[in-house]
Scaffold this active site. Structure first.
Site, PDB file in Angstrom:
ATOM      1  CG  ASP A   1      -4.198  36.632 -55.667  1.00 41.83           C
ATOM      2  OD1 ASP A   1      -3.835  36.664 -54.485  1.00 41.83           O
ATOM      3  OD2 ASP A   1      -3.406  36.707 -56.632  1.00 41.83           O
TER       4      ASP A   1
ATOM      5  CG  HIS B   1      28.406  36.358 -32.469  1.00 41.54           C
ATOM      6  ND1 HIS B   1      28.172  37.606 -33.014  1.00 41.54           N
ATOM      7  CD2 HIS B   1      29.745  36.138 -32.536  1.00 41.54           C
ATOM      8  CE1 HIS B   1      29.331  38.137 -33.379  1.00 41.54           C
ATOM      9  NE2 HIS B   1      30.302  37.262 -33.101  1.00 41.54           N
TER      10      HIS B   1
ATOM     11  N   GLY C   1     -13.868  24.717 -63.998  1.00 42.99           N
ATOM     12  CA  GLY C   1     -15.046  24.424 -63.174  1.00 42.99           C
ATOM     13  C   GLY C   1     -16.014  25.590 -63.211  1.00 42.99           C
TER      14      GLY C   1
ATOM     15  CB  SER D   1       4.424  45.041 -63.160  1.00 43.08           C
ATOM     16  OG  SER D   1       5.407  46.058 -63.299  1.00 43.08           O
TER      17      SER D   1
ATOM     18  NE  ARG E   1      -1.753  38.491 -60.276  1.00 47.98           N
ATOM     19  CZ  ARG E   1      -1.485  37.846 -61.405  1.00 47.98           C
ATOM     20  NH1 ARG E   1      -0.585  38.322 -62.245  1.00 47.98           N
ATOM     21  NH2 ARG E   1      -2.092  36.708 -61.696  1.00 47.98           N
TER      22      ARG E   1
HETATM   23  P1  FAD Z   1      -3.865  31.547 -58.107  1.00 43.46           P
HETATM   24  O1  FAD Z   1      -2.500  31.172 -57.685  1.00 43.46           O
HETATM   25  O2  FAD Z   1      -4.001  32.555 -59.162  1.00 43.46           O
HETATM   26  O3  FAD Z   1      -4.547  30.197 -58.583  1.00 43.46           O
HETATM   27  C1  FAD Z   1      -5.824  30.164 -59.135  1.00 43.46           C
HETATM   28  C2  FAD Z   1      -5.954  28.895 -59.950  1.00 43.46           C
HETATM   29  O4  FAD Z   1      -7.317  28.732 -60.312  1.00 43.46           O
HETATM   30  C3  FAD Z   1      -5.170  28.907 -61.259  1.00 43.46           C
HETATM   31  O5  FAD Z   1      -4.469  27.698 -61.413  1.00 43.46           O
HETATM   32  C4  FAD Z   1      -6.246  29.028 -62.339  1.00 43.46           C
HETATM   33  O6  FAD Z   1      -5.913  28.378 -63.541  1.00 43.46           O
HETATM   34  C5  FAD Z   1      -7.392  28.309 -61.651  1.00 43.46           C
HETATM   35  N1  FAD Z   1      -8.718  28.681 -62.146  1.00 43.46           N
HETATM   36  C6  FAD Z   1      -9.219  29.914 -62.345  1.00 43.46           C
HETATM   37  N2  FAD Z   1     -10.530  29.830 -62.738  1.00 43.46           N
HETATM   38  C7  FAD Z   1     -10.819  28.509 -62.793  1.00 43.46           C
HETATM   39  C8  FAD Z   1     -11.980  27.785 -63.104  1.00 43.46           C
HETATM   40  N3  FAD Z   1     -13.125  28.387 -63.405  1.00 43.46           N
HETATM   41  N4  FAD Z   1     -11.914  26.429 -63.087  1.00 43.46           N
HETATM   42  C9  FAD Z   1     -10.768  25.788 -62.750  1.00 43.46           C
HETATM   43  N5  FAD Z   1      -9.642  26.434 -62.421  1.00 43.46           N
HETATM   44  C10 FAD Z   1      -9.670  27.777 -62.434  1.00 43.46           C
HETATM   45  N6  FAD Z   1       2.993  36.085 -53.592  1.00 43.46           N
HETATM   46  C11 FAD Z   1       3.775  35.814 -52.533  1.00 43.46           C
HETATM   47  O7  FAD Z   1       3.264  35.624 -51.429  1.00 43.46           O
HETATM   48  N7  FAD Z   1       5.137  35.748 -52.654  1.00 43.46           N
HETATM   49  C12 FAD Z   1       5.759  35.960 -53.839  1.00 43.46           C
HETATM   50  O8  FAD Z   1       6.983  35.893 -53.911  1.00 43.46           O
HETATM   51  C13 FAD Z   1       4.962  36.251 -54.974  1.00 43.46           C
HETATM   52  N8  FAD Z   1       5.534  36.470 -56.170  1.00 43.46           N
HETATM   53  C14 FAD Z   1       4.747  36.731 -57.252  1.00 43.46           C
HETATM   54  C15 FAD Z   1       5.365  36.987 -58.466  1.00 43.46           C
HETATM   55  C16 FAD Z   1       4.607  37.281 -59.574  1.00 43.46           C
HETATM   56  C17 FAD Z   1       5.295  37.555 -60.891  1.00 43.46           C
HETATM   57  C18 FAD Z   1       3.188  37.269 -59.475  1.00 43.46           C
HETATM   58  C19 FAD Z   1       2.340  37.529 -60.678  1.00 43.46           C
HETATM   59  C20 FAD Z   1       2.560  37.016 -58.269  1.00 43.46           C
HETATM   60  C21 FAD Z   1       3.339  36.758 -57.141  1.00 43.46           C
HETATM   61  N9  FAD Z   1       2.759  36.531 -55.895  1.00 43.46           N
HETATM   62  C22 FAD Z   1       3.554  36.292 -54.806  1.00 43.46           C
HETATM   63  C23 FAD Z   1       1.292  36.535 -55.710  1.00 43.46           C
HETATM   64  C24 FAD Z   1       0.765  35.091 -55.673  1.00 43.46           C
HETATM   65  O9  FAD Z   1       1.143  34.441 -56.863  1.00 43.46           O
HETATM   66  C25 FAD Z   1      -0.744  35.102 -55.522  1.00 43.46           C
HETATM   67  O10 FAD Z   1      -1.120  35.878 -54.416  1.00 43.46           O
HETATM   68  C26 FAD Z   1      -1.256  33.674 -55.316  1.00 43.46           C
HETATM   69  O11 FAD Z   1      -0.913  32.861 -56.415  1.00 43.46           O
HETATM   70  C27 FAD Z   1      -2.774  33.666 -55.128  1.00 43.46           C
HETATM   71  O12 FAD Z   1      -3.197  32.360 -54.934  1.00 43.46           O
HETATM   72  P2  FAD Z   1      -4.666  31.896 -55.307  1.00 43.46           P
HETATM   73  O13 FAD Z   1      -4.744  30.453 -54.918  1.00 43.46           O
HETATM   74  O14 FAD Z   1      -5.646  32.841 -54.771  1.00 43.46           O
HETATM   75  O15 FAD Z   1      -4.767  32.039 -56.912  1.00 43.46           O
HETATM   76  P1  NAI Z   2       1.654  46.423 -57.221  1.00 42.72           P
HETATM   77  O1  NAI Z   2       0.341  46.856 -56.713  1.00 42.72           O
HETATM   78  O2  NAI Z   2       2.645  45.873 -56.270  1.00 42.72           O
HETATM   79  O3  NAI Z   2       2.361  47.626 -57.974  1.00 42.72           O
HETATM   80  C1  NAI Z   2       1.765  48.301 -59.026  1.00 42.72           C
HETATM   81  C2  NAI Z   2       2.458  49.638 -59.190  1.00 42.72           C
HETATM   82  O4  NAI Z   2       2.040  50.194 -60.409  1.00 42.72           O
HETATM   83  C3  NAI Z   2       2.093  50.621 -58.097  1.00 42.72           C
HETATM   84  O5  NAI Z   2       3.258  51.214 -57.590  1.00 42.72           O
HETATM   85  C4  NAI Z   2       1.189  51.625 -58.807  1.00 42.72           C
HETATM   86  O6  NAI Z   2       1.282  52.915 -58.269  1.00 42.72           O
HETATM   87  C5  NAI Z   2       1.727  51.566 -60.217  1.00 42.72           C
HETATM   88  N1  NAI Z   2       0.776  51.936 -61.248  1.00 42.72           N
HETATM   89  C6  NAI Z   2      -0.530  51.565 -61.345  1.00 42.72           C
HETATM   90  N2  NAI Z   2      -1.070  52.073 -62.478  1.00 42.72           N
HETATM   91  C7  NAI Z   2      -0.083  52.761 -63.102  1.00 42.72           C
HETATM   92  C8  NAI Z   2      -0.027  53.495 -64.322  1.00 42.72           C
HETATM   93  N3  NAI Z   2      -1.076  53.604 -65.119  1.00 42.72           N
HETATM   94  N4  NAI Z   2       1.143  54.080 -64.646  1.00 42.72           N
HETATM   95  C9  NAI Z   2       2.242  53.966 -63.848  1.00 42.72           C
HETATM   96  N5  NAI Z   2       2.232  53.294 -62.689  1.00 42.72           N
HETATM   97  C10 NAI Z   2       1.095  52.689 -62.319  1.00 42.72           C
HETATM   98  O7  NAI Z   2       1.314  45.376 -58.402  1.00 42.72           O
HETATM   99  P2  NAI Z   2       2.242  44.394 -59.210  1.00 42.72           P
HETATM  100  O8  NAI Z   2       3.674  44.750 -59.079  1.00 42.72           O
HETATM  101  O9  NAI Z   2       1.621  44.294 -60.549  1.00 42.72           O
HETATM  102  O10 NAI Z   2       2.023  43.023 -58.462  1.00 42.72           O
HETATM  103  C11 NAI Z   2       0.702  42.535 -58.254  1.00 42.72           C
HETATM  104  C12 NAI Z   2       0.616  41.855 -56.951  1.00 42.72           C
HETATM  105  O11 NAI Z   2       1.234  40.575 -57.012  1.00 42.72           O
HETATM  106  C13 NAI Z   2       1.335  42.561 -55.815  1.00 42.72           C
HETATM  107  O12 NAI Z   2       0.571  43.605 -55.258  1.00 42.72           O
HETATM  108  C14 NAI Z   2       1.493  41.448 -54.841  1.00 42.72           C
HETATM  109  O13 NAI Z   2       0.307  41.292 -54.138  1.00 42.72           O
HETATM  110  C15 NAI Z   2       1.736  40.251 -55.737  1.00 42.72           C
HETATM  111  N6  NAI Z   2       3.172  39.993 -55.819  1.00 42.72           N
HETATM  112  C16 NAI Z   2       3.836  39.659 -54.681  1.00 42.72           C
HETATM  113  C17 NAI Z   2       5.187  39.421 -54.697  1.00 42.72           C
HETATM  114  C18 NAI Z   2       5.877  39.119 -53.422  1.00 42.72           C
HETATM  115  O14 NAI Z   2       5.202  38.858 -52.432  1.00 42.72           O
HETATM  116  N7  NAI Z   2       7.205  39.138 -53.374  1.00 42.72           N
HETATM  117  C19 NAI Z   2       5.964  39.487 -55.933  1.00 42.72           C
HETATM  118  C20 NAI Z   2       5.177  39.896 -57.070  1.00 42.72           C
HETATM  119  C21 NAI Z   2       3.829  40.105 -56.989  1.00 42.72           C
END
Ligand code: FAD
Ligand code: NAI
Length: 485
Positions: free
Chosen positions: A332, A464, A122, A289, A292
């Protein structure tokens, strides 16, 4: 032909799909556009969370934890497993099936709530002036193009942007998803790498590092900051670090990453350690990692003058309003923690504000969970934040070692910590490292949302034996009157 909607949502991640459903519940005509495609090219709504984030990572964390328990923990319970083998391809296929269930679930919810779904990208085309164009909208709106297998032109009186985020690459080391992996490649490995490197010991580094360590990889995580999990309460972070060290998760803090070289054989990372000494790490695969980046790619924000900040995030006010009337943004792609539940809360609040209601997101009570073993969960302020803010507080802690249910489970690592205002006793923060911290934190979130005191938690009858008794005991500890420790 133009199609008119009260609300167009761009992005069907947790922010977008939940906003679309709530807006439809409130009587709006709603379109939701999402670009994510599955392996067959079909729609895969749910965003990062469903496809390459929360859901698949938790599926693999669960599978790998079963494997570790079968190999190490079951024997303590008198269960001997002989000939234990691993089928990583099946594990990943199961993860894919869980993802698909969630994709299909969202498509079903769209149908149920009469949200019209468009599969494609979109983008903004133009502003539609009040009463003008095919839209004939009394207050105007926005023309949105959908590019994909079935192109379309839509007009929405209001638009919610929920386009999420993308992984940040190391400079000079783009993701190839073969050797240098983002979360996408890291969740799709069908063989266990012998040696796995990760850059960044944040949430993804710890969760995915844990998955592949449990499955047999030798894991090294290089972290730039000198403190482990600097944003987490440091007592909790130290306890977690001890457990990870014991598990063999190698975490080097205070490093500076230099050149990264990838070849068919593997990846070499040049870095300097905390003492400034030159080092080199050779691994089969490298997961990067390091955070983001908000995703506005493909939105054509310039066409309508939608404002971005220097990080590339959409600029919004406290109510998620952008600089354009009738255009909102959640999740995000805007400021604040990048968490699925934060995105969802904003999505609901925006839909309700559009309907003239008072949508509400309390940023002080958004919980965080890291799904490692032990799990780490927290809400509110840490002890270091309270000190920095000059707030007089009392702290109460209770170890799982003294909790009957934790002993029965055979999982006594960690503690619950409650921080309360020294004068009013109001709970200011709760921090847990230990079994099922992800579930236990919900009680603390509720307590903080209701502005409870530590005494309130201490006086609630907890079942408990349950892990939640550790929360009650930590609340009692605030007043130095634990009963079981
Ligand atoms: P997104 O989930 O990124 O969704 C955005 C959507 O928009 C996507 O489907 C994309 O394709 C679509 N889009 C983008 N641009 C366009 C466009 N122009 N037109 C149409 N569609 C488009 N958060 C937690 O709370 N708990 C967790 O356990 C957790 N684990 C994670 C593990 C990993 C490995 C990662 C990477 C992230 C994790 N997160 C977790 C973070 C979580 O995934 C994000 O915070 C969340 O998905 C954000 O939601 P959102 O709706 O903002 O965006
Ligand atoms: P993060 O922000 O959690 O961690 C990134 C880490 O990388 C930090 O500790 C930072 O100091 C380090 N870092 C940054 N640049 C670096 C470099 N050049 N060299 C070495 N270390 C460096 O980000 P991450 O793990 O990539 O996850 C992104 C986001 O996704 C999280 O912040 C979170 O918001 C979401 N997420 C949430 C989860 C959950 O809720 N359980 C699970 C996974 C992701």
């Amino acid at each position: 032909m133009n199609k008119n909607f009260d609300v167009i949502v761009i992005g069907a991640g947790p922010g977008g799909y939940i906003a679309a459903i709530r807006a439809a519940q409130l009587g709006k005509t709603v379109a939701c556009i999402d670009a994510w495609a599955n392996a067959a090219g079909g729609p895969a709504p749910g965003g990062t969370c469903t496809n390459v984030g929360c859901i698949p990572s938790k599926a693999l964390l669960q599978s790998s934890e079963h494997f570790e328990h079968a190999g190490h923990a079951f024997a303590d319970h008198g269960i001997n497993v002989k000939g234990l083998t691993l089928d990583p391809a099946k594990m990943v296929a199961r993860k894919d099936a869980v993802v698909k269930q969630n994709n299909d679930g969202i498509l079903y919810l769209f149908k149920k709530n009469k949200v019209t779904f468009f599969h494609g990208t979109g983008s903004f085309v133009k502003v539609v002036a009040p009463g003008q164009g095919a839209a004939s909208l009394p207050h105007g709106g926005y023309e949105i193009a959908v590019a994909g297998k079935a192109p379309a032109t839509l007009v929405g009186a209001q638009v919610i942007v929920a386009t999420g985020s993308n992984p940040r690459a190391l400079p000079g080391a783009p993701f190839d998803e073969q050797q240098i992996l983002s979360n996408t490649g890291a969740l799709a490995l069908t063989e266990v790498p012998k040696k796995l490197g990760l850059i960044g010991s944040g949430v993804i580094g710890l969760e995915l590092g844990s998955v592949w360590r449990r499955l047999g990889a030798e894991v090294t995580i290089l972290e730039g900051l000198p403190d482990f999990l600097g944003a987490v309460d440091q007592q909790i972070a130290k306890e977690a670090k001890k457990a990870f060290d014991k598990q063999g998760l190698k975490i080097e803090l205070g490093v500076q990453v230099g050149e990264v070289k990838a070849s068919k054989k593997g990846v070499t990372v040049a870095y300097s350690n905390a003492k400034g000494e030159a080092q080199s790490l050779s691994v089969d695969k490298l997961i990067v990692s390091i955070g983001r980046i908000p995703n506005t790619h493909g939105l054509n924000a310039d066409a309508v003058g939608l404002q971005l900040d220097e990080r590339g995030a959409l600029v919004v006010d406290a109510d998620c309003k952008t600089n354009l009337p009738g255009v909102w943004a959640v999740g995000d792609v805007v400021r604040g923690p990048m968490l699925a539940h934060k995105a969802e809360e904003e999505g609901v609040a925006v839909a309700e504000r559009m309907a003239g209601q008072h949508g509400h997101v309390n940023f002080n009570t958004i919980p965080w969970v890291i799904y490692t073993s032990p799990e780490i969960a927290w809400v509110g302020r840490t002890e270091q934040q309270l000190k920095n803010d000059g707030v007089a507080y009392k702290a109460g802690t209770f170890p799982f070692l003294a909790n009957g249910r934790a002993r029965a489970l055979g999982d006594t690592t960690g503690l619950v910590k409650i921080l309360a205002d020294a004068k009013t006793d109001q709970v200011l923060g709760a921090h847990i490292v230990g079994p099922m911290a992800s579930e236990l934190i919900a009680e603390c979130v509720m307590a903080m949302e209701f502005k409870a005191s530590a005494e309130d938690i201490a006086r609630i009858c907890h079942a408990h034996p349950s892990l939640s008794e550790a929360t009650k005991e930590a609340a009692l500890a605030v007043d130095q009157r634990t009963l079981n420790f």
